[in-house]
Design a protein around this motif. Structure first.
Motif, PDB file in Angstrom:
ATOM      1  N   LYS A 144      37.912  29.945  41.262  1.00  0.00           N
ATOM      2  CA  LYS A 144      37.358  31.229  41.671  1.00  0.00           C
ATOM      3  C   LYS A 144      38.462  32.275  41.656  1.00  0.00           C
ATOM      4  O   LYS A 144      39.644  31.943  41.807  1.00  0.00           O
ATOM      5  CB  LYS A 144      36.715  31.131  43.047  1.00  0.00           C
ATOM      6  N   PRO A 145      38.127  33.533  41.457  1.00  0.00           N
ATOM      7  CA  PRO A 145      39.155  34.570  41.308  1.00  0.00           C
ATOM      8  C   PRO A 145      40.054  34.689  42.534  1.00  0.00           C
ATOM      9  O   PRO A 145      39.609  34.529  43.673  1.00  0.00           O
ATOM     10  CB  PRO A 145      38.338  35.850  41.100  1.00  0.00           C
ATOM     11  N   THR A 175      32.715  37.917  35.900  1.00  0.00           N
ATOM     12  CA  THR A 175      31.423  38.454  35.468  1.00  0.00           C
ATOM     13  C   THR A 175      31.046  39.721  36.213  1.00  0.00           C
ATOM     14  O   THR A 175      30.209  40.492  35.748  1.00  0.00           O
ATOM     15  CB  THR A 175      30.318  37.408  35.671  1.00  0.00           C
ATOM     16  N   LYS A 176      31.668  39.923  37.377  1.00  0.00           N
ATOM     17  CA  LYS A 176      31.300  41.089  38.174  1.00  0.00           C
ATOM     18  C   LYS A 176      32.425  41.451  39.125  1.00  0.00           C
ATOM     19  O   LYS A 176      33.093  40.582  39.680  1.00  0.00           O
ATOM     20  CB  LYS A 176      30.019  40.798  38.974  1.00  0.00           C
ATOM     21  N   VAL A 177      32.623  42.753  39.314  1.00  0.00           N
ATOM     22  CA  VAL A 177      33.566  43.275  40.308  1.00  0.00           C
ATOM     23  C   VAL A 177      32.847  44.362  41.100  1.00  0.00           C
ATOM     24  O   VAL A 177      32.202  45.235  40.516  1.00  0.00           O
ATOM     25  CB  VAL A 177      34.832  43.862  39.652  1.00  0.00           C
ATOM     26  N   LYS A 218      36.649  50.277  56.445  1.00  0.00           N
ATOM     27  CA  LYS A 218      37.229  49.025  55.973  1.00  0.00           C
ATOM     28  C   LYS A 218      36.637  48.664  54.612  1.00  0.00           C
ATOM     29  O   LYS A 218      35.417  48.595  54.466  1.00  0.00           O
ATOM     30  CB  LYS A 218      36.971  47.901  56.979  1.00  0.00           C
ATOM     31  N   TYR A 219      37.529  48.425  53.637  1.00  0.00           N
ATOM     32  CA  TYR A 219      37.121  48.162  52.258  1.00  0.00           C
ATOM     33  C   TYR A 219      37.552  46.756  51.842  1.00  0.00           C
ATOM     34  O   TYR A 219      38.626  46.279  52.232  1.00  0.00           O
ATOM     35  CB  TYR A 219      37.735  49.189  51.305  1.00  0.00           C
ATOM     36  N   ILE A 220      36.702  46.108  51.035  1.00  0.00           N
ATOM     37  CA  ILE A 220      37.009  44.788  50.482  1.00  0.00           C
ATOM     38  C   ILE A 220      36.660  44.800  48.997  1.00  0.00           C
ATOM     39  O   ILE A 220      35.598  45.310  48.601  1.00  0.00           O
ATOM     40  CB  ILE A 220      36.214  43.670  51.194  1.00  0.00           C
ATOM     41  N   CYS A 221      37.540  44.263  48.170  1.00  0.00           N
ATOM     42  CA  CYS A 221      37.287  44.112  46.729  1.00  0.00           C
ATOM     43  C   CYS A 221      36.802  42.686  46.480  1.00  0.00           C
ATOM     44  O   CYS A 221      37.422  41.716  46.945  1.00  0.00           O
ATOM     45  CB  CYS A 221      38.559  44.399  45.938  1.00  0.00           C
ATOM     46  N   ILE A 222      35.713  42.540  45.728  1.00  0.00           N
ATOM     47  CA  ILE A 222      35.080  41.242  45.499  1.00  0.00           C
ATOM     48  C   ILE A 222      34.948  41.011  43.994  1.00  0.00           C
ATOM     49  O   ILE A 222      34.478  41.890  43.260  1.00  0.00           O
ATOM     50  CB  ILE A 222      33.700  41.174  46.170  1.00  0.00           C
ATOM     51  N   VAL A 223      35.355  39.816  43.546  1.00  0.00           N
ATOM     52  CA  VAL A 223      35.305  39.466  42.117  1.00  0.00           C
ATOM     53  C   VAL A 223      34.582  38.130  41.976  1.00  0.00           C
ATOM     54  O   VAL A 223      34.892  37.168  42.682  1.00  0.00           O
ATOM     55  CB  VAL A 223      36.724  39.376  41.513  1.00  0.00           C
ATOM     56  N   LYS A 224      33.637  38.072  41.028  1.00  0.00           N
ATOM     57  CA  LYS A 224      32.880  36.845  40.781  1.00  0.00           C
ATOM     58  C   LYS A 224      33.162  36.322  39.377  1.00  0.00           C
ATOM     59  O   LYS A 224      33.332  37.089  38.436  1.00  0.00           O
ATOM     60  CB  LYS A 224      31.379  37.100  40.921  1.00  0.00           C
ATOM     61  N   ASN A 225      33.206  34.995  39.246  1.00  0.00           N
ATOM     62  CA  ASN A 225      33.186  34.349  37.934  1.00  0.00           C
ATOM     63  C   ASN A 225      32.262  33.136  37.989  1.00  0.00           C
ATOM     64  O   ASN A 225      31.558  32.928  38.995  1.00  0.00           O
ATOM     65  CB  ASN A 225      34.596  33.987  37.454  1.00  0.00           C
ATOM     66  N   ILE A 227      32.847  30.095  38.474  1.00  0.00           N
ATOM     67  CA  ILE A 227      33.230  29.075  39.443  1.00  0.00           C
ATOM     68  C   ILE A 227      32.876  29.488  40.865  1.00  0.00           C
ATOM     69  O   ILE A 227      32.451  28.672  41.684  1.00  0.00           O
ATOM     70  CB  ILE A 227      34.738  28.764  39.338  1.00  0.00           C
ATOM     71  N   GLY A 228      33.056  30.767  41.187  1.00  0.00           N
ATOM     72  CA  GLY A 228      32.790  31.205  42.542  1.00  0.00           C
ATOM     73  C   GLY A 228      33.145  32.665  42.736  1.00  0.00           C
ATOM     74  O   GLY A 228      33.282  33.438  41.781  1.00  0.00           O
ATOM     75  N   THR A 229      33.325  33.029  43.997  1.00  0.00           N
ATOM     76  CA  THR A 229      33.581  34.420  44.372  1.00  0.00           C
ATOM     77  C   THR A 229      34.898  34.517  45.124  1.00  0.00           C
ATOM     78  O   THR A 229      35.166  33.719  46.026  1.00  0.00           O
ATOM     79  CB  THR A 229      32.449  34.969  45.253  1.00  0.00           C
ATOM     80  N   GLY A 230      35.715  35.491  44.735  1.00  0.00           N
ATOM     81  CA  GLY A 230      36.978  35.729  45.406  1.00  0.00           C
ATOM     82  C   GLY A 230      36.940  37.039  46.182  1.00  0.00           C
ATOM     83  O   GLY A 230      36.366  38.030  45.718  1.00  0.00           O
ATOM     84  N   TYR A 231      37.541  37.035  47.372  1.00  0.00           N
ATOM     85  CA  TYR A 231      37.545  38.207  48.243  1.00  0.00           C
ATOM     86  C   TYR A 231      38.987  38.640  48.511  1.00  0.00           C
ATOM     87  O   TYR A 231      39.860  37.801  48.747  1.00  0.00           O
ATOM     88  CB  TYR A 231      36.854  37.901  49.577  1.00  0.00           C
ATOM     89  N   SER A 232      39.187  39.929  48.519  1.00  0.00           N
ATOM     90  CA  SER A 232      40.499  40.447  48.919  1.00  0.00           C
ATOM     91  C   SER A 232      40.585  40.498  50.435  1.00  0.00           C
ATOM     92  O   SER A 232      39.584  40.310  51.139  1.00  0.00           O
ATOM     93  CB  SER A 232      40.713  41.848  48.349  1.00  0.00           C
ATOM     94  N   GLN A 233      41.769  40.759  50.947  1.00  0.00           N
ATOM     95  CA  GLN A 233      41.892  41.041  52.371  1.00  0.00           C
ATOM     96  C   GLN A 233      41.292  42.421  52.646  1.00  0.00           C
ATOM     97  O   GLN A 233      40.996  43.182  51.733  1.00  0.00           O
ATOM     98  CB  GLN A 233      43.364  40.985  52.811  1.00  0.00           C
TER      99      GLN A 233
END
Length: 661
Positions: A144-145, A175-177, A218-225, A227-233
C-alpha cells in the motif's frame, strides 16, 4: 607423461607438461595430478582446482509486502558468501529480517518484506583474492502507498495561494489521490476548481487559492492502489491575518508620508518624460545621464557588444522605466539585407513582483508571441564540425547542429571528438549547463563518455522514448537487473522510482580501468505532451525536486536533453537560470536570456508556445508557496518553533521555513 583428474587419466603429453582448461566450468573443479616417468622411475604431484561461480537465475521478481521470499543463488568454489543490495554489502546479523546468505545456505531469505526491501540484489563468493559475482535480480515489492507530508503544521497568510505538499511511494501505481479536511473529503469538480487544484495521481499536492479563515483545519493526504490505502500524518493549517500596525497614529503618519513621497515621484516622472519626449531624438546624453542609465540598466543590458560573428543586435542602453518611450527600429541580422524588428522588446526587463501584470498585458495583444518571433530561427554561428561527412550520421536531425565555438569536445585519443552538445551559460555562471540531443543508437557510448568526462551527476530528460509513432530518444540506461558496457564504462541501474509526472533513476557508472565509481541521478519528466506544452504546475514541481537534490560544491554541469536538445531543453534551462536571477536580483529579463542561450546553441526554445509557457511557469514558480523542509533540518526547525514563546502573529514561521528549504 600424463594428467589425471582424481583417478581418471585425462591428458597425454609427450613434450608439453602443461594442462590447459579453456573456459573453466564448475564441473572442472577437483584434484589434478601430473604423472611423469623416465628411466630412473615415476614421479607425480597434485593440486586442487577451485572454480568459483555465483548465479541467480531470475532477473526480476515481484512480491507482496509482509510475505517472505528466498532469493535463490547457486554458489560454488568459495569459502565466503556476500550479498549486496544496490551495490552495498548487506549485514546479515539480524535473524528476524534475514536467513541464509552463507556458505552452507547461500540463498538469501527476506522475512516479512516491506517496501524498504525493494532494489537490486546480487550475490558473490570469494576464495582468497578471487571473487565470482552473480547477475542482478530486481525485487519489486507490492505494498500500500507510503504517504508523507514535509511537516505537521504550516501557516498561510489570509488571501494568499497556498500549497499543501504531499508525496507518495507506491507500487503498483496509485489509482486515486484525494485530501480530507477535518475528516471530510475535498471533492474537486468544475465548481471547486476556482478554490482547489491538484489532488490527483499526477499532482498529489493540494493547491488552495485565496485562503480564508475557513480554510484553517486538519488536512490528510490519502493515496490508494490495488493493494490498499495509505494515509499521511495530519497537517494543521493555520490562517493568519496580514500584520497590521498597532498604533493608529503611526499608521496615519505613515500614510501621509507615503502619499507625499508618491506625489513627488509622480511629479518627477512627468517632468522626466516630457524632457525625454522633447529631446531624446535631438541631443546626445550628458555624461551624468549616461551613468544614470547604466546604473538603472545594470540588470537589463545584454552586455555582449554591438556585433558578434555577423549577428547585429540592438544594444542601446535603455532603462526599464524609459523603455516604453523608445520607438522601434530595425537592425540587420545578416549582410544580405534581411531585417528583423528587435526594438519592440526594449521593455523586457521586469520586476518579479510585476510579472503577472506584465504577462496579462502582453497576452492581450499576443505580444509575447510577436516578441519571440522577432528573433529568426536560423544558425548565426559556424557549425562546420557537425556537418562533416563522418559526423553527420551522429545528428538526430539534419538541421539541428551544435555551434563550433561552444560545442562539447570529447577526449578522443585519436578517435572522434564529436557529440551534438553545447555548453550554455547560466546566471552569473559559465558552462553550468550542457544542452544536447537525445542519443541515437550510434551515440549512446559517446553520451556516457561525455557524462563521465564532464563530471555530470544530474541528468534532466524532457522527452519520452516514443511519442506517437516517432522514436524521440534511444534508451541509454539499462533496465532493472541488467548492466550496459560502453568502452571502459559499466553502467548499472540501482533504483528506479515512478513519481507523479516524472521518474527518477539512480545510476552507477564504473570505470573498468581505474575502478572508480560515480552515482548519477536522472530526472525523467514524462508529462510534456507531444506537440504541446506542459502544465506549469507540473514543471515547477519537477524543477523543485531537481534543485532540492543539488549537491553544494559540485562543479559538474547540469545535463539537459529532449529529442533535438533545443525546444524543451531551452525552456527548462531558461526556467532554472531565470528563477535564480529573479530570486537574486528581483528582476527578470526573459527575452535577453533567450538571446543569451541562442548565442550558445541554435534555436533554443523552439516555438512561440514554449516561450509563452516559460512566462507562466516562472509566474507559477515565484508565486507558489513551498512548505517543504529538508529531513536533516527538521529537528532544528521544530526546536526553534517549539521554543518560540511569542504570540502566534509574531512568530515568523514562514521566514524560518523558507530559510531551511
Amino acid at each position: 607423461m600424463h594428467w589425471k583428474k582424481g583417478s581418471h587419466r585425462i591428458f597425454n603429453y609427450e613434450y608439453n607438461p602443461f594442462s590447459i582448461i579453456k573456459i573453466a566450468k564448475v564441473d572442472d573443479a577437483g584434484n589434478y595430478s601430473c604423472h611423469a616417468r623416465n628411466k630412473y622411475g615415476p614421479a607425480s604431484d597434485s593440486a586442487q582446482l577451485k572454480v568459483l561461480s555465483a548465479r541467480i537465475r531470475e532477473k526480476f521478481h515481484e512480491v507482496t509486502a509482509n510475505d517472505s521470499y528466498k532469493i535463490p543463488c547457486d554458489v560454488s568454489g568459495g569459502d565466503r558468501v556476500v550479498w549486496r543490495k544496490n551495490d552495498e554489502e548487506i549485514v546479515l546479523d539480524n535473524q528476524q529480517i534475514y536467513a541464509g546468505g552463507n556458505v552452507n545456505d547461500p540463498s538469501l531469505e527476506l522475512k516479512k518484506i516491506s517496501h524498504l526491501d525493494r532494489g537490486n540484489y546480487s550475490c558473490e563468493t570469494t576464495y582468497r583474492s578471487v571473487t565470482a559475482k552473480s547477475t542482478i535480480i530486481h525485487l519489486h515489492v507490492k505494498d500500500k502507498p507510503l504517504v508523507s507530508l514535509p511537516n505537521q503544521m504550516t501557516e498561510a497568510i489570509e488571501g494568499s495561494n497556498t500549497i499543501l505538499d504531499c508525496s507518495y511511494d507506491s507500487y503498483p501505481k496509485p489509482t486515486k489521490v484525494f485530501w480530507k479536511k477535518d475528516d471530510k473529503i475535498i471533492k474537486l469538480s468544475d465548481l471547486t476548481r476556482k478554490k482547489y487544484n491538484g489532488s490527483s495521481v499526477e499532482i498529489p499536492v493540494l493547491v488552495i487559492y485565496d485562503t480564508t479563515q475557513g480554510d484553517a483545519g486538519k488536512y490528510i493526504c490519502i493515496v490508494k492502489n490495488q493493494i490498499g490505502t495509505g494515509y499521511s500524518q495530519t497537517l494543521q493549517l493555520l490562517i493568519i491575518e496580514q500584520e497590521k500596525n498597532s498604533s493608529v497614529t503611526g499608521a496615519v503618519v505613515g500614510g501621509i508620508f507615503a502619499t507625499l513621497i508618491a506625489i513627488l515621484v509622480v511629479i518627477g516622472l512627468v517632468v522626466l518624460l516630457r524632457r525625454r519626449s522633447n529631446n531624446v531624438t535631438n541631443r546626445k546624453p550628458s555624461r551624468q545621464e549616461t551613468i544614470s542609465n547604466e546604473e538603472n540598466d545594470e540588470l537589463c543590458n545584454d552586455g555582449r557588444g554591438i556585433r558578434d560573428n555577423g549577428l547585429y543586435l540592438n544594444v542601446g542602453i535603455v532603462s526599464c522605466s524609459a523603455a516604453e518611450n523608445i520607438k522601434p527600429t530595425t537592425v540587420p541580422i545578416t549582410g544580405d539585407n534581411e531585417y528583423y524588428n528587435l526594438s519592440e522588446v526594449q521593455s523586457s526587463c521586469i520586476r518579479v513582483e510585476e510579472l503577472k501584470q506584465y504577462i496579462e498585458k502582453k497576452q492581450r495583444q499576443e505580444e509575447l508571441k510577436n516578441e519571440y518571433k522577432s528573433i529568426p530561427n536560423v544558425a548565426v554561428h559556424p557549425t562546420t564540425h557537425a556537418q562533416t561527412k563522418e559526423n553527420m550520421p551522429k545528428n538526430r536531425f539534419k538541421t539541428t547542429f551544435p555551434y563550433d565555438h561552444t560545442r562539447v569536445i570529447l577526449e578522443s585519443n585519436g578517435g572522434s571528438d564529436y557529440i551534438n552538445a553545447n555548453y550554455v551559460d547560466g546566471f552569473e555562471k559559465e558552462k553550468c549547463y550542457i544542452a544536447c540531443q537525445g542519443p541515437i543508437k550510434a551515440t549512446v557510448a559517446d553520451h556516457w563518455k561525455m557524462i563521465w568526462q564532464e563530471n555530470v551527476y544530474q541528468i534532466v530528460m524532457l522527452t519520452n522514448l516514443v511519442e506517437g509513432i516517432k522514436i524521440k530518444c534511444e534508451q541509454y540506461w539499462p533496465s532493472g537487473g541488467k548492466q550496459m558496457v560502453h568502452g571502459n564504462l559499466i553502467i548499472r541501474l540501482n533504483v528506479e522510482k515512478e513519481r507523479t509526472a516524472y521518474v527518477t533513476r539512480e545510476i552507477t557508472i564504473e570505470d573498468k580501468k581505474t575502478s572508480k565509481k560515480r552515482k548519477v541521478t536522472q530526472y525523467h519528466f514524462t508529462a510534456w505532451p507531444d506537440h504541446g506544452t506542459p502544465d506549469p504546475l507540473y514543471l515547477v514541481l519537477f524543477h523543485r525536486h531537481v534543485i532540492s537534490d543539488t549537491k553544494a560544491g559540485h562543479s559538474g554541469p547540469l545535463l539537459v536533453h529532449c529529442s533535438a536538445g533545443i525546444g524543451r531543453t531551452g525552456t527548462y534551462i531558461a526556467l532554472d537560470a531565470l528563477l535564480e536571477e529573479g530570486r537574486t536580483t528581483r528582476f527578470l529579463d526573459i527575452f535577453k536570456f533567450l538571446k543569451k542561450m541562442r548565442y550558445s546553441r541554435m534555436n533554443m526554445i523552439q516555438t512561440a508556445n514554449q516561450y509563452v509557457c516559460l512566462h507562466y511557469t516562472l509566474l507559477e514558480a515565484f508565486t507558489m508557496k513551498d512548505t517543504k523542509i529538508r529531513k536533516d533540518k527538521f529537528s532544528e526547525v521544530w526546536m526553534s518553533i517549539s521554543t518560540d514563546n511569542r504570540p502566534v502573529n509574531h512568530q515568523r514561521l514562514d521566514e524560518e521555513f523558507k530559510v531551511q528549504i
